[in-house]
Scaffold this motif. Structure first.
Motif, PDB file in Angstrom:
ATOM      1  N   TYR A   1       2.379   2.183  -3.515  1.00  0.00           N
ATOM      2  CA  TYR A   1       1.344   2.352  -4.491  1.00  0.00           C
ATOM      3  C   TYR A   1       0.606   3.638  -3.960  1.00  0.00           C
ATOM      4  O   TYR A   1      -0.304   3.980  -4.524  1.00  0.00           O
ATOM      5  CB  TYR A   1       0.546   1.192  -4.958  1.00  0.00           C
ATOM      6  N   HIS A   2       1.120   4.139  -2.857  1.00  0.00           N
ATOM      7  CA  HIS A   2       0.543   5.287  -1.978  1.00  0.00           C
ATOM      8  C   HIS A   2      -1.150   5.159  -1.884  1.00  0.00           C
ATOM      9  O   HIS A   2      -1.887   5.970  -2.466  1.00  0.00           O
ATOM     10  CB  HIS A   2       0.825   6.602  -3.088  1.00  0.00           C
ATOM     11  N   THR A   3      -1.259   4.063  -1.462  1.00  0.00           N
ATOM     12  CA  THR A   3      -2.819   3.775  -1.111  1.00  0.00           C
ATOM     13  C   THR A   3      -3.284   4.334  -0.060  1.00  0.00           C
ATOM     14  O   THR A   3      -2.715   4.200   1.257  1.00  0.00           O
ATOM     15  CB  THR A   3      -2.911   1.992  -1.131  1.00  0.00           C
ATOM     16  N   GLU A   4      -4.657   4.775   0.064  1.00  0.00           N
ATOM     17  CA  GLU A   4      -5.293   5.387   1.264  1.00  0.00           C
ATOM     18  C   GLU A   4      -5.764   4.070   2.369  1.00  0.00           C
ATOM     19  O   GLU A   4      -5.874   4.314   3.520  1.00  0.00           O
ATOM     20  CB  GLU A   4      -6.218   6.304   0.934  1.00  0.00           C
TER      21      GLU A   4
ATOM     22  N   PRO B   1      -4.618  -3.702  -0.544  1.00  0.00           N
ATOM     23  CA  PRO B   1      -4.615  -2.361  -0.791  1.00  0.00           C
ATOM     24  C   PRO B   1      -5.420  -1.933  -1.961  1.00  0.00           C
ATOM     25  O   PRO B   1      -5.535  -2.569  -2.903  1.00  0.00           O
ATOM     26  CB  PRO B   1      -3.161  -2.056  -0.962  1.00  0.00           C
TER      27      PRO B   1
ATOM     28  N   TYR C   1      -5.420  -0.053  -4.905  1.00  0.00           N
ATOM     29  CA  TYR C   1      -4.713   0.626  -5.832  1.00  0.00           C
ATOM     30  C   TYR C   1      -5.096  -0.076  -7.238  1.00  0.00           C
ATOM     31  O   TYR C   1      -5.656  -1.188  -7.219  1.00  0.00           O
ATOM     32  CB  TYR C   1      -3.469   0.996  -5.478  1.00  0.00           C
ATOM     33  N   GLY C   2      -4.636   0.571  -8.319  1.00  0.00           N
ATOM     34  CA  GLY C   2      -4.433   0.089  -9.665  1.00  0.00           C
ATOM     35  C   GLY C   2      -5.990  -0.370 -10.268  1.00  0.00           C
ATOM     36  O   GLY C   2      -6.963   0.501 -10.248  1.00  0.00           O
TER      37      GLY C   2
ATOM     38  N   GLY D   1      -8.333   3.060 -12.680  1.00  0.00           N
ATOM     39  CA  GLY D   1      -7.344   2.220 -13.253  1.00  0.00           C
ATOM     40  C   GLY D   1      -7.887   1.439 -14.338  1.00  0.00           C
ATOM     41  O   GLY D   1      -7.197   0.744 -15.002  1.00  0.00           O
TER      42      GLY D   1
ATOM     43  N   ASN E   1      -5.500  -6.637  -8.764  1.00  0.00           N
ATOM     44  CA  ASN E   1      -4.253  -6.380  -9.477  1.00  0.00           C
ATOM     45  C   ASN E   1      -3.479  -7.944  -9.754  1.00  0.00           C
ATOM     46  O   ASN E   1      -4.007  -8.880  -9.219  1.00  0.00           O
ATOM     47  CB  ASN E   1      -3.217  -5.358  -8.475  1.00  0.00           C
TER      48      ASN E   1
ATOM     49  N   LEU F   1      -9.706   0.380  -8.541  1.00  0.00           N
ATOM     50  CA  LEU F   1     -10.181   1.703  -8.634  1.00  0.00           C
ATOM     51  C   LEU F   1     -10.809   1.855  -9.959  1.00  0.00           C
ATOM     52  O   LEU F   1     -10.264   1.568 -10.911  1.00  0.00           O
ATOM     53  CB  LEU F   1      -9.095   2.883  -8.437  1.00  0.00           C
TER      54      LEU F   1
ATOM     55  N   GLY G   1       0.714  -1.027   0.067  1.00  0.00           N
ATOM     56  CA  GLY G   1      -0.047  -0.035   0.181  1.00  0.00           C
ATOM     57  C   GLY G   1       0.967   1.178   0.014  1.00  0.00           C
ATOM     58  O   GLY G   1       0.532   2.231  -0.691  1.00  0.00           O
TER      59      GLY G   1
END
Length: 399
Positions: A33-36, A171, A173-174, A180, A154, A177, A30
């Motif tokens: 990949y700068h995941t919140e 996480p 991300y990618g 993505g 992912n 979302l 996370g």
């Protein structure tokens, strides 16, 4: 990252050391990949099952994760192993390798993971719904789940997929979302593509055209008017292998494709380029072929039925593997399909495939209709290769 109370408890070790290690893997991803935040998942698919790939260090890691008795929190299935679990002797697998492979499977089973040993989990019970967040490893299955089913994952590695299975989250991300999943490249196909070999060649051609590009596109294809499940399975495996693609769209075929406008960046792939991919992955003649295989990704029940009809009454005179998932083989057995195939001399092999089995020193030239199989036969096993259609392969092994 913003973690929930339950996630913090997992991270801090309040639920055990193995679960803490699993959450640390996910938090590290996370942060990269700068995941919140994390999202809950409904299923996982674990790669890194063959002892040929894992080795003793990988087996030690699995045993360390399994020793505390922690079990997965979601439906979790396994990628192919390095051998047919029940029939390994007939395939020339050594007893030493078999013992180590069985230890790998046992470690996964201790964690509550279903030992499907297949690269097509969606054919053997692990079938997510459209929009489900999942954590799958195995490039072809990831691509199929994202593109054909419309689930969201992912391209996980074995450890991160296992960590997600144990914690029930991953996480966000990618490809989890909306942004993505937007197409970034319009790929026009002005020719008729039919059959698994042709769809595999199309995926390889796409990868070759973009070879060297630093951009990992989400392509949207137009011009493909029809495609069967088995053709899409072959295409997912090929485009994932040669282009690293984890999601594609096909206008009027895949579930998300018609939501999007076509992007400005445009590519045309001609029939000539598809045919060039077929030629490129075949060793120039003459070459004596000592190993033929179908089933990368694993054969569906429909494919086994079709192959049985083509083989019925013939005799196979070459080493010929048909690889499939054990649940699929068991259904086909009840239908009498396996008996028809095996009476010809062909081998129906479950749990493994030509990519992960330790066969590198046994054969010299492999012929298959799988673009992915061709890639790994050459790069991993250093075989000569021949990229043929199913009909060409059956004609040669029965000649």
């Amino acid at each position: 990252m913003i973690l929930t109370k339950d996630e913090l408890a997992l991270l801090d070790g309040k639920m055990g050391e193995a679960l803490s290690k699993a959450m640390k893997i996910l938090v590290a991803l996370g942060k990269i990949y700068h995941t919140e935040n994390m999202v809950p998942i409904t299923s996982a698919q674990i790669a890194g099952v063959s002892y040929d790939n894992l080795g003793e260090d990988g087996l030690d890691f699995l045993n360390e994760m399994a020793v505390n008795g922690d079990r997965v929190r979601v439906l979790t299935t396994l990628n192919p192993a390095g051998m047919d679990i029940e029939n390994w002797r007939a395939l020339g697998i050594t007893a030493d390798f078999a013992e180590k492979q069985i230890r790998v499977i046992d470690a996964f089973k201790q964690m509550g993971i279903i030992p499907t040993c297949s690269c097509t989990p969606y054919l053997v019970g692990n079938l997510p719904l459209f929009g489900d967040h999942i954590a799958w490893a195995e490039s072809s299955a990831v691509c199929f789940a994202n593109s054909i089913i419309g689930a969201r994952t992912n391209r996980e590695g074995g450890p991160s997929a296992l960590a997600a299975a144990l914690t029930g989250r991953t996480p966000a991300y990618g490809l989890h979302l909306n942004e993505g999943r937007l197409p970034t490249l319009h790929v026009e196909i002005p020719c008729d593509i039919q059959g698994e070999t042709a769809f595999g060649a199309l995926g390889a051609a796409y990868g070759l055209i973009l070879e060297g590009s630093k951009v990992r596109h989400v392509p949207i294809f137009t011009g493909i008017s029809r495609a069967t499940l088995d053709e899409l399975k072959a295409f997912s495996a090929s485009i994932a292998t040669y282009a690293g693609t984890a999601l594609f769209h096909i206008r009027d075929i895949t579930p998300e494709a018609n939501r999007f406008a076509l992007p400005d960046e445009h590519l045309v792939i001609t029939l000539e380029q598809v045919e060039q991919a077929l030629v490129r992955f075949s060793t120039p003649e003459p070459v004596e072929t000592d190993f033929y295989t179908l089933g990368c990704p694993h054969l569906s029940l429909n494919e086994l039925i079709v192959i049985a009809k083509k083989l019925a009454g013939k005799k196979v005179k070459k080493e010929f593997w048909l690889t499939t998932a054990r649940p699929t083989k068991e259904i086909a057995q009840k239908l009498g399909i396996i008996q028809i195939i095996e009476e010809t001399g062909a081998k129906v092999v479950a749990d493994t495939c030509c990519v992960v089995a330790p066969i590198g020193k046994k054969y010299h030239t492999l012929a298959t209709n799988s673009a992915k199989g061709i890639y790994y036969a050459s790069s991993k096993h250093h075989f000569h290769t021949r990229f043929l259609t199913e009909d060409q392969i059956i004609a040669e092994v029965t000649r």
